[in-house]
Scaffold this active site. Structure first.
Site, short mmCIF file in Angstrom:
data_model
loop_
_atom_site.label_atom_id
_atom_site.label_comp_id
_atom_site.label_asym_id
_atom_site.label_seq_id
_atom_site.Cartn_x
_atom_site.Cartn_y
_atom_site.Cartn_z
N HIS A 81 23.71 8.07 18.70
CA HIS A 81 23.31 8.64 17.42
C HIS A 81 24.22 9.80 17.06
O HIS A 81 24.60 10.58 17.91
CB HIS A 81 21.85 9.09 17.43
CG HIS A 81 21.48 9.90 18.63
ND1 HIS A 81 21.26 9.35 19.87
CD2 HIS A 81 21.33 11.24 18.78
CE1 HIS A 81 20.97 10.31 20.74
NE2 HIS A 81 21.02 11.46 20.10
N HIS B 29 24.52 13.21 15.17
CA HIS B 29 23.72 14.30 14.58
C HIS B 29 24.45 14.81 13.33
O HIS B 29 25.66 15.07 13.39
CB HIS B 29 23.62 15.48 15.55
CG HIS B 29 22.77 15.22 16.76
ND1 HIS B 29 21.47 15.67 16.85
CD2 HIS B 29 23.04 14.59 17.93
CE1 HIS B 29 20.97 15.32 18.03
NE2 HIS B 29 21.90 14.66 18.71
P1 AMP Z 1 20.25 13.84 21.95
O1 AMP Z 1 19.88 15.03 22.77
O2 AMP Z 1 21.64 13.91 21.39
O3 AMP Z 1 19.97 12.53 22.69
O4 AMP Z 1 19.32 13.87 20.69
C1 AMP Z 1 18.08 13.25 20.62
C2 AMP Z 1 17.40 13.77 19.38
O5 AMP Z 1 16.32 12.92 19.07
C3 AMP Z 1 16.82 15.18 19.54
O6 AMP Z 1 17.45 16.06 18.62
C4 AMP Z 1 15.33 15.01 19.26
O7 AMP Z 1 14.80 16.07 18.52
C5 AMP Z 1 15.30 13.69 18.49
N1 AMP Z 1 14.07 12.92 18.61
C6 AMP Z 1 13.35 12.66 19.74
N2 AMP Z 1 12.30 11.87 19.44
C7 AMP Z 1 12.36 11.63 18.11
C8 AMP Z 1 11.55 10.87 17.21
N3 AMP Z 1 10.46 10.21 17.61
N4 AMP Z 1 11.91 10.85 15.89
C9 AMP Z 1 12.99 11.52 15.48
N5 AMP Z 1 13.80 12.24 16.28
C10 AMP Z 1 13.48 12.29 17.57
#
Ligand code: AMP
Ligand code: ZN
Length: 139
Positions: A100, A102
């Site tokens: 993903h 950001h």
């Molecule tokens: P990463 O640390 O780059 O894997 O980012 C994962 C992101 O997913 C974090 O910024 C979380 O806040 C976000 N996240 C976790 N669960 C959810 C969810 N159910 N819906 C939307 N975002 C989420």
């Protein structure tokens, strides 16, 4: 769709999300714990654990969508810029093992910093030619 993958479940609609953008290859939605208002995650619909697992075509589709989403997020929140990036691998802070991008809108005076504030290790900068060679050798 990979079983037990949070983002595969979000993409399929099994888990709810705040959708921002969708096309055949990409799904973008609001981060549930935003670093700033409008923080959006842009994901390929196909499951890839890390950025380096991806192929050229899917990377192109992902980043074109990320560009569009970035422009929209900046406009919607009158942001002057944004940080656009990927935590690639657990060691780099990746918590969800489905690629993903950001998109974090930024405003003057928000107290945030740039990409080098993620990590800063003292390295030898007198041998940059050697460093470049080392990387070229494995490309
Ligand atoms: P990463 O640390 O780059 O894997 O980012 C994962 C992101 O997913 C974090 O910024 C979380 O806040 C976000 N996240 C976790 N669960 C959810 C969810 N159910 N819906 C939307 N975002 C989420
Ligand atoms: Zn997945």
């Amino acid at each position: 769709m990979t079983e037990n993958c949070l983002f595969c479940k979000i993409i399929s609609g099994e888990i709810p999300s705040n959708r921002i953008y969708e096309d055949d290859a990409v799904y973008a939605f609001l981060d549930i714990y935003p670093a700033s208002e409008g923080h959006t995650l842009v994901t390929p619909k196909k499951h890839f654990s890390t950025f380096t697992d991806m192929n050229a075509e899917d990377v192109a589709l992902l980043f074109e969508a990320a560009r569009k989403v970035t422009a929209a997020v900046e406009k919607a929140f009158s942001a002057e810029g944004s940080n656009v990036g990927i935590n690639n691998g657990e060691v780099a802070g990746q918590e969800v093992p489905h690629v993903h991008v950001h998109v974090i809108p930024r405003k003057k005076g928000d107290g945030g910093r740039g990409i080098k504030s993620i990590v800063w290790t003292e390295t030898d900068t007198t041998n940059l030619e050697e460093v470049a060679k080392k990387i070229r050798n494995v490309l």
